[in-house]
Design a protein around this motif. Structure first.
Motif, PDB file in Angstrom:
ATOM      1  N   ILE A 185      63.419  29.496   5.995  1.00 48.04           N
ATOM      2  CA  ILE A 185      64.804  29.747   6.344  1.00 48.04           C
ATOM      3  C   ILE A 185      65.597  29.765   5.040  1.00 48.04           C
ATOM      4  CG2 ILE A 185      66.843  28.865   7.510  1.00 48.04           C
ATOM      5  CD1 ILE A 185      65.109  27.715   9.637  1.00 48.04           C
ATOM      6  N   ALA A 186      66.058  30.935   4.701  1.00 46.02           N
ATOM      7  CA  ALA A 186      66.836  31.076   3.485  1.00 46.02           C
ATOM      8  C   ALA A 186      67.769  32.249   3.646  1.00 46.02           C
ATOM      9  CB  ALA A 186      65.920  31.305   2.277  1.00 46.02           C
ATOM     10  N   GLY A 187      68.968  32.149   3.112  1.00 48.46           N
ATOM     11  CA  GLY A 187      69.967  33.192   3.304  1.00 48.46           C
ATOM     12  C   GLY A 187      69.933  34.226   2.223  1.00 48.46           C
ATOM     13  N   CYS A 188      70.407  35.438   2.597  1.00 48.47           N
ATOM     14  CA  CYS A 188      70.505  36.487   1.601  1.00 48.47           C
ATOM     15  C   CYS A 188      71.681  37.388   1.892  1.00 48.47           C
ATOM     16  CB  CYS A 188      69.221  37.305   1.548  1.00 48.47           C
ATOM     17  SG  CYS A 188      68.839  38.118   3.109  1.00 48.47           S
ATOM     18  N   SER A 189      72.619  36.922   2.729  1.00 43.52           N
ATOM     19  CA  SER A 189      73.749  37.758   3.069  1.00 43.52           C
ATOM     20  C   SER A 189      74.964  36.893   3.302  1.00 43.52           C
ATOM     21  CB  SER A 189      73.445  38.559   4.338  1.00 43.52           C
ATOM     22  OG  SER A 189      73.201  37.685   5.411  1.00 43.52           O
ATOM     23  N   GLY A 190      76.102  37.537   3.530  1.00 38.99           N
ATOM     24  CA  GLY A 190      77.282  36.801   3.943  1.00 38.99           C
ATOM     25  C   GLY A 190      78.442  37.021   3.021  1.00 38.99           C
ATOM     26  N   GLY A 191      79.549  36.294   3.381  1.00 38.24           N
ATOM     27  CA  GLY A 191      80.730  36.362   2.550  1.00 38.24           C
ATOM     28  C   GLY A 191      81.612  37.537   2.879  1.00 38.24           C
ATOM     29  N   ASP A 192      82.757  37.601   2.162  1.00 27.81           N
ATOM     30  CA  ASP A 192      83.720  38.674   2.358  1.00 27.81           C
ATOM     31  C   ASP A 192      83.700  39.659   1.226  1.00 27.81           C
ATOM     32  OD1 ASP A 192      84.683  37.592   4.768  1.00 27.81           O
ATOM     33  OD2 ASP A 192      85.907  36.149   3.669  1.00 27.81           O
ATOM     34  N   ASP A 193      82.604  39.732   0.488  1.00 28.77           N
ATOM     35  CA  ASP A 193      82.456  40.684  -0.600  1.00 28.77           C
ATOM     36  C   ASP A 193      82.686  42.091  -0.077  1.00 28.77           C
ATOM     37  OD1 ASP A 193      81.259  42.525  -2.474  1.00 28.77           O
ATOM     38  OD2 ASP A 193      80.364  40.763  -3.434  1.00 28.77           O
ATOM     39  N   PRO A 194      83.499  42.912  -0.760  1.00 30.14           N
ATOM     40  CA  PRO A 194      83.728  44.282  -0.288  1.00 30.14           C
ATOM     41  C   PRO A 194      82.442  45.066  -0.106  1.00 30.14           C
ATOM     42  CG  PRO A 194      85.264  43.714  -2.042  1.00 30.14           C
ATOM     43  CD  PRO A 194      84.287  42.598  -1.962  1.00 30.14           C
ATOM     44  N   ALA A 195      81.389  44.699  -0.833  1.00 32.28           N
ATOM     45  CA  ALA A 195      80.125  45.422  -0.719  1.00 32.28           C
ATOM     46  C   ALA A 195      79.494  45.248   0.652  1.00 32.28           C
ATOM     47  CB  ALA A 195      79.156  44.961  -1.795  1.00 32.28           C
ATOM     48  N   THR A 196      79.950  44.216   1.399  1.00 27.67           N
ATOM     49  CA  THR A 196      79.352  43.976   2.702  1.00 27.67           C
ATOM     50  C   THR A 196      80.025  44.776   3.808  1.00 27.67           C
ATOM     51  OG1 THR A 196      80.798  42.120   3.273  1.00 27.67           O
ATOM     52  CG2 THR A 196      78.837  41.624   1.966  1.00 27.67           C
ATOM     53  N   LYS A 197      81.073  45.530   3.504  1.00 27.73           N
ATOM     54  CA  LYS A 197      81.749  46.295   4.536  1.00 27.73           C
ATOM     55  C   LYS A 197      80.801  47.348   5.109  1.00 27.73           C
ATOM     56  CE  LYS A 197      85.421  43.903   3.913  1.00 27.73           C
ATOM     57  NZ  LYS A 197      85.729  42.829   4.880  1.00 27.73           N
ATOM     58  N   ALA A 198      80.943  47.584   6.414  1.00 22.29           N
ATOM     59  CA  ALA A 198      80.026  48.496   7.098  1.00 22.29           C
ATOM     60  C   ALA A 198      80.127  49.897   6.503  1.00 22.29           C
ATOM     61  CB  ALA A 198      80.353  48.525   8.581  1.00 22.29           C
ATOM     62  N   PRO A 199      78.987  50.508   6.210  1.00 23.82           N
ATOM     63  CA  PRO A 199      79.000  51.873   5.684  1.00 23.82           C
ATOM     64  C   PRO A 199      79.351  52.879   6.768  1.00 23.82           C
ATOM     65  CG  PRO A 199      76.758  51.176   6.106  1.00 23.82           C
ATOM     66  CD  PRO A 199      77.639  49.978   6.363  1.00 23.82           C
ATOM     67  N   ASP A 200      79.734  54.066   6.353  1.00 25.58           N
ATOM     68  CA  ASP A 200      80.034  55.133   7.288  1.00 25.58           C
ATOM     69  C   ASP A 200      78.788  55.426   8.125  1.00 25.58           C
ATOM     70  OD1 ASP A 200      81.569  57.242   8.452  1.00 25.58           O
ATOM     71  OD2 ASP A 200      80.420  58.649   7.219  1.00 25.58           O
ATOM     72  N   ALA A 201      78.987  55.583   9.436  1.00 20.29           N
ATOM     73  CA  ALA A 201      77.847  55.773  10.325  1.00 20.29           C
ATOM     74  C   ALA A 201      77.197  57.137  10.159  1.00 20.29           C
ATOM     75  CB  ALA A 201      78.279  55.585  11.786  1.00 20.29           C
ATOM     76  N   LYS A 202      77.961  58.139   9.793  1.00 20.68           N
ATOM     77  CA  LYS A 202      77.407  59.483   9.678  1.00 20.68           C
ATOM     78  C   LYS A 202      76.376  59.527   8.562  1.00 20.68           C
ATOM     79  CE  LYS A 202      78.684  64.352   9.389  1.00 20.68           C
ATOM     80  NZ  LYS A 202      79.800  65.331   9.220  1.00 20.68           N
ATOM     81  N   ASN A 203      75.191  59.983   8.906  1.00 22.12           N
ATOM     82  CA  ASN A 203      74.093  60.102   7.942  1.00 22.12           C
ATOM     83  C   ASN A 203      73.722  58.754   7.310  1.00 22.12           C
ATOM     84  OD1 ASN A 203      74.035  62.938   8.314  1.00 22.12           O
ATOM     85  ND2 ASN A 203      75.712  63.158   6.840  1.00 22.12           N
ATOM     86  N   TRP A 204      73.862  57.663   8.096  1.00 22.46           N
ATOM     87  CA  TRP A 204      73.564  56.348   7.533  1.00 22.46           C
ATOM     88  C   TRP A 204      72.135  56.268   7.024  1.00 22.46           C
ATOM     89  CZ3 TRP A 204      69.575  53.364   9.235  1.00 22.46           C
ATOM     90  CH2 TRP A 204      69.052  53.624  10.511  1.00 22.46           C
ATOM     91  N   HIS A 205      71.245  56.978   7.685  1.00 23.93           N
ATOM     92  CA  HIS A 205      69.841  56.875   7.318  1.00 23.93           C
ATOM     93  C   HIS A 205      69.568  57.420   5.927  1.00 23.93           C
ATOM     94  CE1 HIS A 205      65.432  57.528   7.659  1.00 23.93           C
ATOM     95  NE2 HIS A 205      65.505  56.431   8.366  1.00 23.93           N
ATOM     96  N   GLU A 206      70.416  58.327   5.464  1.00 26.49           N
ATOM     97  CA  GLU A 206      70.226  58.892   4.135  1.00 26.49           C
ATOM     98  C   GLU A 206      70.713  57.946   3.028  1.00 26.49           C
ATOM     99  OE1 GLU A 206      72.117  62.675   4.060  1.00 26.49           O
ATOM    100  OE2 GLU A 206      70.946  63.491   5.749  1.00 26.49           O
ATOM    101  N   ASN A 207      71.377  56.870   3.427  1.00 23.81           N
ATOM    102  CA  ASN A 207      71.953  55.940   2.450  1.00 23.81           C
ATOM    103  C   ASN A 207      71.189  54.629   2.343  1.00 23.81           C
ATOM    104  OD1 ASN A 207      74.139  57.719   1.868  1.00 23.81           O
ATOM    105  ND2 ASN A 207      75.140  57.064   3.763  1.00 23.81           N
ATOM    106  N   ILE A 208      69.943  54.609   2.838  1.00 25.40           N
ATOM    107  CA  ILE A 208      69.140  53.390   2.758  1.00 25.40           C
ATOM    108  C   ILE A 208      68.687  53.170   1.326  1.00 25.40           C
ATOM    109  CG2 ILE A 208      67.043  52.227   3.554  1.00 25.40           C
ATOM    110  CD1 ILE A 208      67.225  53.907   6.105  1.00 25.40           C
ATOM    111  N   THR A 209      68.870  51.956   0.836  1.00 26.90           N
ATOM    112  CA  THR A 209      68.412  51.590  -0.505  1.00 26.90           C
ATOM    113  C   THR A 209      67.574  50.325  -0.415  1.00 26.90           C
ATOM    114  OG1 THR A 209      70.421  50.285  -0.911  1.00 26.90           O
ATOM    115  CG2 THR A 209      70.464  52.602  -1.583  1.00 26.90           C
ATOM    116  N   GLY A 210      66.919  49.995  -1.535  1.00 27.59           N
ATOM    117  CA  GLY A 210      66.114  48.782  -1.581  1.00 27.59           C
ATOM    118  C   GLY A 210      66.972  47.533  -1.561  1.00 27.59           C
TER     119      GLY A 210
END
Length: 447
Positions: free
Chosen positions: A19-44
């Motif tokens: 059990i270990a965390g790797c997400s969270g917070g109010d960092d702007p980077a965590t805002k939901a990405p645009d749904a259109k073509n989301w699959h093309e925006n998958i990164t490591g």
């Protein structure tokens, strides 16, 4: 063993995964990405995924193979598993409250459970609807369309219409029957209550106890009242009365009708001889030994009893019989869905979505049904080998509703099922049972 039974019997064992965390917070980077073509925006990157199976099980190995595929396809991707089954929930929910949620987790949402709407209402969960509405890169059709319409209410918020979870597997309450025995005695598999009564009489005449049931676990006897009331009263009205304390059980004649139907089964001696003192394992074993013709049970029955099922046993699976003229829901089945949600604060929402998309493809779900025996909520997935016909039960259902009406978690948890047991044991008749349940519900709810 079912989750409910483990909880009620106090037999829960806590397997350990990291059990270990790797997400969270109010960092702007965590805002939901645009749904259109989301699959093309998958990164490591790393995502932490909740899993139901424990270490060392074939089910977990299956999921690990999916994770390896994702890690191979996306440079730098890492899928970290955390055990998320019932005993782990309190600690994981505390992590959510502390702003350190899993990227993908179970048990955070169920549109049929009012107690699980708060996580979505508080903005903790990602609304998956915009992503599910996009065309799947493999099928070319909306991802949402792959799920049976009958499971939509588990996925969708009943008030705002958002979708906050997708099902990875189902467990259903179904009527199992011994198909070889039915063929031998020319008995029609019962899809209606009248056919059930005919099957009971023919099995009795053949010297076979018609229905296996345990008398030592009240919720399993309560499955029978749950289902007859589903047909004679309807899900919503039953839940309102027994779980929410709205109105009285004497207000709808279907409640007494259902109890009289159970009394009729009892008086026909439909239940396993000596069931009053037979535990659930023994009752289930006697069904597979051909000593009983039918059993009303969850779809976990086959995997739970795999070691005692004869190789030549022919299993049949049906939805609970309909009741002609019944005022309730005739095409509804009781079920539970294992539902995955995504944290709205995940730092890698596209990769989290891809995990869920791959787990719920027809190809993956078909392999999982064949290899693990899971029942799928995805259309076009066949029945698991040990559960012939259960895919048809899912496909034919107009809707699935949460099993037990939420009664085991309600204030009336100790009111209804003990009285059903007294009825089946012959200690009271249907009218007395209704009166005692009515008194108990009025006492609990103060109405």
């Amino acid at each position: 063993m079912s989750t409910l039974r483990r909880l009620l019997l106090g037999l829960v064992v806590v397997p350990s995964l990291a059990i270990a965390g790797c997400s969270g917070g109010d960092d702007p980077a965590t805002k939901a990405p645009d749904a259109k073509n989301w699959h093309e925006n998958i990164t490591g990157g790393e995502i932490e995924v909740g899993v139901i199976p424990a270490e060392g099980t074939p089910s977990l190995k299956f999921l690990q193979d999916i994770a390896k595929g994702i890690e191979a396809d996306y440079s730098g991707a890492k899928v970290k598993f955390t055990f998320a089954n019932t005993p782990a929930r309190p600690a994981l929910e505390q992590r959510w409250r502390a702003g350190d949620p899993l990227d993908v987790d179970y048990g955070m949402f169920d549109g049929t459970n009012p107690a699980l709407l708060d996580w979505a209402d508080d903005g903790k969960l990602l609304d998956l609807k915009p992503y599910l509405e996009q065309n799947d890169p493999e099928s070319g059709k909306p991802w949402l369309d792959r799920f049976s319409p009958a499971v939509r209410q588990f996925m969708q918020h009943p008030e705002n219409g958002g979708i906050y979870a997708v099902p990875s597997e189902l467990s259903l309450h179904v009527l199992f029957y011994n198909a070889k025995l039915f063929k031998q005695h020319n008995i029609t598999p019962p899809t209606t209550w009248d056919q059930l009564l005919t099957a009971v009489d023919k099995l009795k005449a053949a010297g076979v106890d018609p229905i296996a049931v345990t008398g030592l676990f009240e919720p399993y006897m309560g499955m029978w009242s749950d289902h007859v009331w589903l047909r004679t009263v309807g899900y919503d009205k039953t839940r309102q009365v027994v779980t929410e304390g709205k109105g009285h059980i004497t207000d709808h004649p279907g409640f007494l009708q259902g109890l009289k139907m159970l009394q009729d089964l009892r008086d026909r001696k439909a239940f396993l001889t000596g069931f009053e003192g037979t535990d659930f394992t023994a009752a289930q074993a006697q069904f597979f030994q051909g000593k009983a013709g039918m059993i009303l049970m969850g779809s976990w029955l086959v995997s739970e009893m795999a070691d005692v099922i004869p190789k030549d046993f022919e299993l049949g699976v049906l939805a609970f019989p309909t009741v002609e003229g019944g005022a309730g829901d005739q095409k509804v089945i009781m079920a539970a869905a294992q539902l995955m949600s995504v944290s709205a604060d995940s730092k890698n929402i596209p990769l989290a979505l891809e995990w869920m998309r791959r787990l719920t493809t027809v190809e993956t779900q078909t392999r999982r049904a064949e290899q693990i025996g899971e029942v799928s909520a995805v259309l076009g997935v066949p029945s698991p080998p040990g559960l012939p016909g259960i895919a048809d039960v899912v496909a034919d259902a107009e809707a699935m509703r949460a099993r037990h009406y939420g009664l085991p978690e309600s204030r009336a948890k100790d009111v209804v099922y003990p009285e059903i047991a007294r009825l089946l044991f012959g200690r009271q008749d249907a009218e007395q049972t209704l009166e005692r349940i009515d008194q108990g519900l009025r006492r609990v709810y103060g109405n």
